[in-house]
Design an enzyme around this catalytic site. Structure first.
Site: not given
Ligand code: TTP
Ligand code: MG
Length: 349
Positions: A10-11, A104-105
């Site tokens: 996960d990014m 991103d996952e």
């Molecule tokens: P996430 O992997 O949940 O969050 P993140 O990568 O920003 O942070 P983390 O280091 O905790 O992993 O989500 C990935 C991307 O998806 C995030 O950058 C923005 C988008 N996103 C949305 O559009 N809506 C949402 O409700 C969430 C949680 C994320």
């Molecule tokens: Mg992420």
């Protein structure tokens, strides 16, 4: 001995990290990315902004109140998709057994990958960093639930393996909302009846959980005991096959570069033939000593699969490139793949 078959990646602060990459002046400041479609809502924010209690899905006005000095920008989805594709390509160069969960996952089934899981995790982190400039967190375990939990363990830029003997230490104190399948509403319901951690949750019978969550109840019952038999659901057929090398010395000599392309062509051709595939688009990628990356592609009229044909097309592309700087990397990819059978059928038609 446990077999660590599952990897989850996960990014870190993905959208915000891409914005920092494209505009390094933003680095070090609280950065909040606002949604375009969901106007007025925080899509994500970098870790500096999280220190102020800002998080995804929070109204922007509230984020501004918490951090008036924060930098607020609008999401650029096309750009995130572009970088996401690059990251997925790195993963597909390692295995086809990939389930992409979001932009991103992803989960990877790494049981067939010939590298020890920790080294593989570090290798993926290194390549993502080198090719995109971004950090990714990696979790490894013997099932999906635990692999995903491991990723979250020491974000950002983390890597963690969860082994069987770590289960009590990790799972028992975990808050119920971290259990996959228990959303915010259910976790509130549980908290209201005094169930806050997995340890509390373990005192409940399977029937009770089924009563509360329906069919998902028995999955939750198993998960918190470290049991999860889900397999990887492969997201897509492979879209391209490629190979690349980073040089120890910098290279400008086209004859040497062509000999690398020949090696790649042979590797790619072997994979294509093994999978009864053929491709129509040839792409070469170069990275120069200033880390600037260039790609050049050509789509042919017919499909090819022999190493000679691939090499010939790749050399034509290389000949078109003017090399002003020394190269540190060259790569070759064949895409636009179809199966040999389909091509033959349409030919017979
Ligand atoms: P996430 O992997 O949940 O969050 P993140 O990568 O920003 O942070 P983390 O280091 O905790 O992993 O989500 C990935 C991307 O998806 C995030 O950058 C923005 C988008 N996103 C949305 O559009 N809506 C949402 O409700 C969430 C949680 C994320
Ligand atoms: Mg992420």
């Amino acid at each position: 001995m446990d077999k660590f078959e599952f990897m989850h990646i996960d990014m870190d602060a993905f959208f915000a990290a891409v914005e920092e990459k494209d505009n390094p002046a933003l680095k070090g400041y609280p950065l909040i990315v606002g949604g375009k479609s969901r106007h007025g809502i925080v899509t994500t924010c970098n870790y500096e902004a999280r220190k102020y209690g800002i998080h995804s899905a929070m109204p922007i006005f509230m984020a501004r109140k918490r951090c008036p000095k924060g930098i607020f920008i609008q999401a650029r989805m096309w750009r995130y998709k572009e970088i996401s594709d690059e990251i997925m390509e790195i993963l597909y160069s390692i295995t086809d057994m990939i389930e992409q969960l979001s932009i991103d996952e992803a989960f990877l089934d790494i049981s067939e990958v010939d590298m020890n899981p920790l080294d593989l995790g570090l290798y993926i982190k290194g390549r993502v960093k080198e090719e995109t400039g971004l950090t990714v967190s990696v979790g490894i375990s013997y099932n999906k639930f635990l692999a995903k939990l491991a990723t979250d363990w020491n974000k950002p830029d983390g890597i963690k393996i969860i082994t069987r003997d770590m289960i009590p230490g990790i799972l028992l104190p975990l808050s119920v909302k971290k259990v996959y399948g228990i959303g915010a509403k259910s976790s509130k319901k549980l908290n209201d009846i005094g169930i806050c951690t997995v340890e509390d949750l373990m005192r409940l019978s399977e029937d009770f959980l089924i009563g509360m969550f329906g069919k998902a109840g028995s999955e939750i019952y198993d998960r918190i005991r470290g049991i999860d038999n889900r397999k990887i659901e492969i997201s897509r057929e492979r879209k391209s096959i490629g190979s690349e090398t980073t040089f120890e010395d910098y290279i400008t000599d086209k004859a040497i570069l062509k000999s690398y392309l020949l090696e790649f062509s042979k590797e790619i051709s072997e994979i294509l033939l093994n999978k009864s595939l053929q491709g129509r688009t040839i792409t070469i990628k170069t990275k120069d000593e200033e880390f600037v990356q260039h790609t050049r592609s050509k789509t042919l009229i017919g499909h090819i699969s022999s190493s000679e044909d691939i090499h010939k097309a790749a050399c034509t592309l290389l000949d078109d490139i003017k090399l002003d700087r020394r190269l540190r990397l060259i790569g070759l990819t064949v895409s636009n793949l179809t199966s040999l059978d389909i091509e033959q059928l349409s030919f017979l038609d």
